[in-house]
Design a protein around this motif. Structure first.
Motif, PDB file in Angstrom:
ATOM      1  N   THR A  23      59.420 -83.617  33.111  1.00  0.00           N
ATOM      2  CA  THR A  23      58.639 -83.183  34.268  1.00  0.00           C
ATOM      3  C   THR A  23      59.266 -83.614  35.587  1.00  0.00           C
ATOM      4  O   THR A  23      58.974 -83.025  36.616  1.00  0.00           O
ATOM      5  N   THR A  24      60.098 -84.655  35.578  1.00  0.00           N
ATOM      6  CA  THR A  24      60.785 -85.069  36.803  1.00  0.00           C
ATOM      7  C   THR A  24      62.268 -85.236  36.534  1.00  0.00           C
ATOM      8  O   THR A  24      62.674 -85.587  35.428  1.00  0.00           O
ATOM      9  N   ILE A  25      63.034 -84.972  37.568  1.00  0.00           N
ATOM     10  CA  ILE A  25      64.485 -85.173  37.506  1.00  0.00           C
ATOM     11  C   ILE A  25      64.888 -85.848  38.798  1.00  0.00           C
ATOM     12  O   ILE A  25      64.462 -85.452  39.882  1.00  0.00           O
ATOM     13  N   GLY A  26      65.720 -86.852  38.693  1.00  0.00           N
ATOM     14  CA  GLY A  26      66.184 -87.561  39.865  1.00  0.00           C
ATOM     15  C   GLY A  26      65.210 -88.649  40.283  1.00  0.00           C
ATOM     16  O   GLY A  26      64.188 -88.888  39.635  1.00  0.00           O
ATOM     17  N   ARG A  27      65.533 -89.302  41.362  1.00  0.00           N
ATOM     18  CA  ARG A  27      64.750 -90.421  41.898  1.00  0.00           C
ATOM     19  C   ARG A  27      64.110 -89.964  43.212  1.00  0.00           C
ATOM     20  O   ARG A  27      64.785 -89.421  44.080  1.00  0.00           O
ATOM     21  N   ASN A  28      62.815 -90.197  43.330  1.00  0.00           N
ATOM     22  CA  ASN A  28      62.130 -89.778  44.553  1.00  0.00           C
ATOM     23  C   ASN A  28      62.642 -90.590  45.742  1.00  0.00           C
ATOM     24  O   ASN A  28      63.094 -91.720  45.593  1.00  0.00           O
ATOM     25  N   PHE A  29      62.571 -90.007  46.921  1.00  0.00           N
ATOM     26  CA  PHE A  29      63.059 -90.675  48.134  1.00  0.00           C
ATOM     27  C   PHE A  29      62.375 -90.078  49.350  1.00  0.00           C
ATOM     28  O   PHE A  29      61.768 -89.008  49.274  1.00  0.00           O
ATOM     29  N   GLN A  30      62.468 -90.755  50.473  1.00  0.00           N
ATOM     30  CA  GLN A  30      62.016 -90.223  51.742  1.00  0.00           C
ATOM     31  C   GLN A  30      63.240 -89.853  52.565  1.00  0.00           C
ATOM     32  O   GLN A  30      64.253 -90.557  52.523  1.00  0.00           O
ATOM     33  N   LYS A  31      63.133 -88.775  53.310  1.00  0.00           N
ATOM     34  CA  LYS A  31      64.291 -88.309  54.060  1.00  0.00           C
ATOM     35  C   LYS A  31      64.703 -89.302  55.134  1.00  0.00           C
ATOM     36  O   LYS A  31      63.879 -90.027  55.698  1.00  0.00           O
ATOM     37  N   LEU A  32      65.986 -89.313  55.391  1.00  0.00           N
ATOM     38  CA  LEU A  32      66.540 -90.082  56.502  1.00  0.00           C
ATOM     39  C   LEU A  32      66.924 -89.116  57.605  1.00  0.00           C
ATOM     40  O   LEU A  32      67.460 -88.041  57.334  1.00  0.00           O
ATOM     41  N   TYR A  66      77.470 -86.606  49.889  1.00  0.00           N
ATOM     42  CA  TYR A  66      76.597 -87.302  48.951  1.00  0.00           C
ATOM     43  C   TYR A  66      75.335 -86.463  48.813  1.00  0.00           C
ATOM     44  O   TYR A  66      74.704 -86.119  49.820  1.00  0.00           O
ATOM     45  N   ASN A  67      74.954 -86.164  47.574  1.00  0.00           N
ATOM     46  CA  ASN A  67      73.821 -85.287  47.308  1.00  0.00           C
ATOM     47  C   ASN A  67      72.733 -86.032  46.546  1.00  0.00           C
ATOM     48  O   ASN A  67      72.990 -86.604  45.484  1.00  0.00           O
ATOM     49  N   TYR A  68      71.521 -85.993  47.075  1.00  0.00           N
ATOM     50  CA  TYR A  68      70.353 -86.607  46.437  1.00  0.00           C
ATOM     51  C   TYR A  68      69.345 -85.491  46.171  1.00  0.00           C
ATOM     52  O   TYR A  68      69.099 -84.658  47.044  1.00  0.00           O
ATOM     53  N   ILE A  69      68.754 -85.491  44.966  1.00  0.00           N
ATOM     54  CA  ILE A  69      67.792 -84.437  44.641  1.00  0.00           C
ATOM     55  C   ILE A  69      66.715 -84.974  43.717  1.00  0.00           C
ATOM     56  O   ILE A  69      66.972 -85.874  42.909  1.00  0.00           O
ATOM     57  N   TYR A  70      65.518 -84.427  43.892  1.00  0.00           N
ATOM     58  CA  TYR A  70      64.377 -84.838  43.083  1.00  0.00           C
ATOM     59  C   TYR A  70      63.513 -83.621  42.801  1.00  0.00           C
ATOM     60  O   TYR A  70      63.139 -82.887  43.719  1.00  0.00           O
ATOM     61  N   HIS A  71      63.201 -83.399  41.521  1.00  0.00           N
ATOM     62  CA  HIS A  71      62.278 -82.339  41.090  1.00  0.00           C
ATOM     63  C   HIS A  71      61.071 -82.997  40.443  1.00  0.00           C
ATOM     64  O   HIS A  71      61.220 -83.962  39.685  1.00  0.00           O
ATOM     65  N   ASN A  72      59.882 -82.453  40.697  1.00  0.00           N
ATOM     66  CA  ASN A  72      58.673 -82.949  40.037  1.00  0.00           C
ATOM     67  C   ASN A  72      57.764 -81.767  39.723  1.00  0.00           C
ATOM     68  O   ASN A  72      57.155 -81.176  40.625  1.00  0.00           O
ATOM     69  N   ARG A  73      57.678 -81.438  38.443  1.00  0.00           N
ATOM     70  CA  ARG A  73      56.868 -80.287  38.022  1.00  0.00           C
ATOM     71  C   ARG A  73      55.374 -80.552  38.165  1.00  0.00           C
ATOM     72  O   ARG A  73      54.586 -79.610  38.181  1.00  0.00           O
ATOM     73  N   ASN A  74      54.975 -81.824  38.253  1.00  0.00           N
ATOM     74  CA  ASN A  74      53.553 -82.159  38.363  1.00  0.00           C
ATOM     75  C   ASN A  74      53.071 -82.242  39.815  1.00  0.00           C
ATOM     76  O   ASN A  74      51.873 -82.307  40.059  1.00  0.00           O
ATOM     77  N   ALA A  75      53.984 -82.292  40.759  1.00  0.00           N
ATOM     78  CA  ALA A  75      53.607 -82.392  42.173  1.00  0.00           C
ATOM     79  C   ALA A  75      53.268 -81.009  42.723  1.00  0.00           C
ATOM     80  O   ALA A  75      53.651 -79.982  42.165  1.00  0.00           O
ATOM     81  N   LYS A  76      52.554 -81.021  43.846  1.00  0.00           N
ATOM     82  CA  LYS A  76      52.146 -79.755  44.459  1.00  0.00           C
ATOM     83  C   LYS A  76      53.276 -79.209  45.327  1.00  0.00           C
ATOM     84  O   LYS A  76      53.725 -79.856  46.275  1.00  0.00           O
ATOM     85  N   ALA A  77      53.717 -78.007  44.996  1.00  0.00           N
ATOM     86  CA  ALA A  77      54.740 -77.314  45.783  1.00  0.00           C
ATOM     87  C   ALA A  77      54.058 -76.371  46.767  1.00  0.00           C
ATOM     88  O   ALA A  77      52.881 -76.026  46.620  1.00  0.00           O
ATOM     89  N   VAL A  78      54.806 -75.942  47.776  1.00  0.00           N
ATOM     90  CA  VAL A  78      54.277 -75.014  48.781  1.00  0.00           C
ATOM     91  C   VAL A  78      53.764 -73.746  48.122  1.00  0.00           C
ATOM     92  O   VAL A  78      52.675 -73.263  48.427  1.00  0.00           O
TER      93      VAL A  78
END
Length: 196
Positions: A23-32, A66-78
Protein backbone atom coordinates in the motif's frame (compact mmCIF):
# COMPACT_ATOMS: atom_id res chain seq x y z
CA UNK A 1 17.26 16.54 -26.81
CA UNK A 2 16.32 19.75 -24.99
CA UNK A 3 18.45 20.27 -21.88
CA UNK A 4 15.62 21.89 -19.92
CA UNK A 5 13.41 18.90 -20.61
CA UNK A 6 16.21 16.49 -19.74
CA UNK A 7 16.37 17.84 -16.21
CA UNK A 8 12.91 16.42 -15.58
CA UNK A 9 13.66 12.91 -16.70
CA UNK A 10 14.63 12.07 -13.14
CA UNK A 11 11.01 11.00 -12.81
CA UNK A 12 11.48 8.12 -15.16
CA UNK A 13 13.04 6.08 -12.44
CA UNK A 14 10.22 3.94 -11.14
CA UNK A 15 9.87 0.31 -12.07
CA UNK A 16 7.16 -0.58 -9.62
CA UNK A 17 6.19 -4.16 -10.34
CA UNK A 18 4.93 -4.93 -6.87
CA UNK A 19 2.64 -7.35 -5.14
CA UNK A 20 -0.99 -6.35 -4.81
CA UNK A 21 -0.79 -6.12 -1.00
CA UNK A 22 1.72 -3.24 -1.01
CA UNK A 23 0.00 0.00 0.00
CA UNK A 24 2.98 2.35 0.41
CA UNK A 25 6.23 2.78 -1.45
CA UNK A 26 9.08 4.99 -0.37
CA UNK A 27 9.48 7.10 2.76
CA UNK A 28 7.10 9.94 3.49
CA UNK A 29 8.60 13.44 3.66
CA UNK A 30 7.72 17.12 3.70
CA UNK A 31 8.81 19.28 0.81
CA UNK A 32 11.81 21.53 1.08
CA UNK A 33 11.69 24.96 -0.51
CA UNK A 34 13.24 28.37 -0.20
CA UNK A 35 14.39 29.65 2.29
CA UNK A 36 15.08 26.16 3.71
CA UNK A 37 17.12 25.49 0.60
CA UNK A 38 18.82 27.99 -1.68
CA UNK A 39 19.92 27.35 -5.25
CA UNK A 40 23.54 28.41 -5.58
CA UNK A 41 24.24 27.72 -1.89
CA UNK A 42 22.68 24.45 -0.72
CA UNK A 43 24.87 21.38 -1.27
CA UNK A 44 24.09 17.75 -1.97
CA UNK A 45 25.30 16.96 1.55
CA UNK A 46 22.79 19.45 2.96
CA UNK A 47 19.97 17.65 1.18
CA UNK A 48 21.19 14.25 2.36
CA UNK A 49 21.30 15.54 5.93
CA UNK A 50 17.70 16.81 5.69
CA UNK A 51 16.09 14.14 3.49
CA UNK A 52 18.23 11.05 3.89
CA UNK A 53 19.22 8.80 1.02
CA UNK A 54 17.25 9.44 -2.19
CA UNK A 55 15.17 6.71 -3.81
CA UNK A 56 17.27 7.14 -6.93
CA UNK A 57 19.84 9.44 -8.48
CA UNK A 58 20.39 10.13 -12.13
CA UNK A 59 22.97 11.92 -14.22
CA UNK A 60 22.15 15.32 -15.66
CA UNK A 61 24.08 17.38 -18.14
CA UNK A 62 27.02 18.45 -15.95
CA UNK A 63 25.38 17.33 -12.73
CA UNK A 64 23.22 14.94 -10.75
CA UNK A 65 19.59 14.75 -9.60
CA UNK A 66 18.41 13.29 -6.29
CA UNK A 67 14.89 11.87 -6.52
CA UNK A 68 12.57 11.24 -3.56
CA UNK A 69 9.14 9.66 -4.02
CA UNK A 70 6.34 8.35 -1.85
CA UNK A 71 3.11 6.54 -2.83
CA UNK A 72 0.29 5.75 -0.40
CA UNK A 73 -2.76 3.90 -1.67
CA UNK A 74 -4.59 4.47 1.65
CA UNK A 75 -4.16 8.26 1.70
CA UNK A 76 -6.63 10.67 0.14
CA UNK A 77 -5.60 11.82 -3.34
CA UNK A 78 -7.00 14.86 -5.15
CA UNK A 79 -8.84 12.59 -7.58
CA UNK A 80 -10.45 9.40 -6.24
CA UNK A 81 -9.12 7.24 -9.08
CA UNK A 82 -5.49 8.18 -8.31
CA UNK A 83 -2.92 6.92 -5.83
CA UNK A 84 -1.67 9.69 -3.51
CA UNK A 85 1.89 10.47 -4.62
CA UNK A 86 4.50 12.95 -3.47
CA UNK A 87 7.89 13.50 -5.12
CA UNK A 88 10.74 15.97 -4.93
CA UNK A 89 13.78 16.21 -7.15
CA UNK A 90 16.90 18.26 -6.43
CA UNK A 91 19.25 19.18 -9.28
CA UNK A 92 22.94 19.75 -8.60
CA UNK A 93 25.77 20.96 -10.79
CA UNK A 94 29.07 19.10 -11.10
CA UNK A 95 30.26 20.78 -7.88
CA UNK A 96 27.27 19.34 -5.96
CA UNK A 97 25.67 22.78 -5.56
CA UNK A 98 21.88 23.00 -5.89
CA UNK A 99 20.71 24.61 -9.13
CA UNK A 100 17.00 23.94 -8.79
CA UNK A 101 14.30 21.72 -7.41
CA UNK A 102 10.86 20.40 -8.28
CA UNK A 103 8.03 19.15 -6.08
CA UNK A 104 4.83 17.43 -7.09
CA UNK A 105 1.97 16.00 -5.08
CA UNK A 106 -1.47 14.49 -5.54
CA UNK A 107 -2.05 14.33 -1.76
CA UNK A 108 -4.97 16.58 -0.83
CA UNK A 109 -3.00 18.48 1.81
CA UNK A 110 -0.16 19.67 -0.46
CA UNK A 111 -1.47 19.12 -3.97
CA UNK A 112 0.33 20.77 -6.89
CA UNK A 113 -2.60 20.32 -9.26
CA UNK A 114 -2.84 23.27 -11.66
CA UNK A 115 -5.33 24.15 -14.38
CA UNK A 116 -3.79 22.90 -17.59
CA UNK A 117 -6.31 24.92 -19.60
CA UNK A 118 -4.72 28.10 -18.22
CA UNK A 119 -1.32 27.24 -19.72
CA UNK A 120 -2.46 28.44 -23.14
CA UNK A 121 -3.08 31.87 -21.62
CA UNK A 122 0.66 32.34 -21.03
CA UNK A 123 2.31 34.31 -23.83
CA UNK A 124 5.87 35.23 -24.77
CA UNK A 125 6.64 38.57 -23.14
CA UNK A 126 4.44 38.00 -20.08
CA UNK A 127 5.89 39.06 -16.72
CA UNK A 128 6.43 36.77 -13.75
CA UNK A 129 3.50 38.39 -11.93
CA UNK A 130 1.24 37.67 -14.91
CA UNK A 131 2.30 34.01 -14.90
CA UNK A 132 1.64 33.73 -11.15
CA UNK A 133 -1.83 35.24 -11.59
CA UNK A 134 -2.70 32.71 -14.29
CA UNK A 135 -1.04 29.52 -12.98
CA UNK A 136 -0.52 30.20 -9.28
CA UNK A 137 2.63 29.45 -7.33
CA UNK A 138 5.11 27.14 -9.07
CA UNK A 139 6.07 23.78 -7.61
CA UNK A 140 9.73 24.21 -8.50
CA UNK A 141 12.39 26.44 -9.96
CA UNK A 142 15.57 26.02 -11.95
CA UNK A 143 17.76 29.05 -11.29
CA UNK A 144 20.78 28.09 -13.38
CA UNK A 145 19.64 26.77 -16.76
CA UNK A 146 22.46 25.71 -19.04
CA UNK A 147 21.47 28.02 -21.87
CA UNK A 148 22.83 31.54 -21.17
CA UNK A 149 19.84 33.10 -22.96
CA UNK A 150 17.64 32.05 -20.04
CA UNK A 151 17.61 33.45 -16.50
CA UNK A 152 15.44 30.91 -14.68
CA UNK A 153 12.59 28.47 -15.16
CA UNK A 154 9.39 28.24 -13.11
CA UNK A 155 8.21 24.64 -12.99
CA UNK A 156 4.64 23.42 -12.55
CA UNK A 157 4.14 19.68 -12.12
CA UNK A 158 1.46 17.25 -11.05
CA UNK A 159 1.91 13.47 -10.72
CA UNK A 160 -1.00 11.21 -11.63
CA UNK A 161 -0.40 7.72 -10.28
CA UNK A 162 -2.64 4.71 -10.84
CA UNK A 163 -2.47 1.16 -9.57
CA UNK A 164 -3.67 -1.95 -11.36
CA UNK A 165 -2.54 -5.55 -11.71
CA UNK A 166 -0.01 -5.08 -8.88
CA UNK A 167 1.67 -2.25 -10.78
CA UNK A 168 2.02 1.46 -10.02
CA UNK A 169 2.17 3.80 -13.00
CA UNK A 170 2.95 7.53 -12.75
CA UNK A 171 2.49 10.20 -15.39
CA UNK A 172 3.94 13.57 -14.43
CA UNK A 173 2.42 16.59 -16.17
CA UNK A 174 5.07 19.30 -16.42
CA UNK A 175 5.02 22.91 -17.56
CA UNK A 176 8.27 24.87 -17.77
CA UNK A 177 7.87 28.65 -17.99
CA UNK A 178 11.24 29.98 -19.11
CA UNK A 179 12.23 33.57 -18.36
CA UNK A 180 14.90 35.69 -20.01
CA UNK A 181 17.13 38.18 -18.26
CA UNK A 182 14.49 40.86 -18.82
CA UNK A 183 12.10 38.98 -16.45
CA UNK A 184 9.75 38.15 -19.32
CA UNK A 185 8.59 34.78 -20.64
CA UNK A 186 10.71 33.69 -23.59
CA UNK A 187 9.63 30.07 -23.88
CA UNK A 188 6.96 27.65 -22.69
CA UNK A 189 7.30 23.88 -22.58
CA UNK A 190 4.57 21.37 -21.74
CA UNK A 191 5.03 17.62 -21.63
CA UNK A 192 4.07 14.44 -19.83
CA UNK A 193 6.64 12.04 -18.42
CA UNK A 194 5.39 8.47 -18.26
CA UNK A 195 7.11 6.01 -15.94
CA UNK A 196 5.87 2.93 -17.82
Amino acid sequence: MDLLKLRHYGFIFILLLLTGCVTTIGRNFQKLEEPQIRPGETTAQDILARMGKPNTTNALYQGTAYNYIYHNRNAKAVNPDEVATRFQTFNFNNKDILTGYQFGSSFVEDSTLFKTDNVKKIQTGDSKSQVLRVLGDPSGIERYPHDPRYAYVLVYSYPKTTHSDSTFSMVNSVVNVVFGHNEQVVRLETFNLNTD
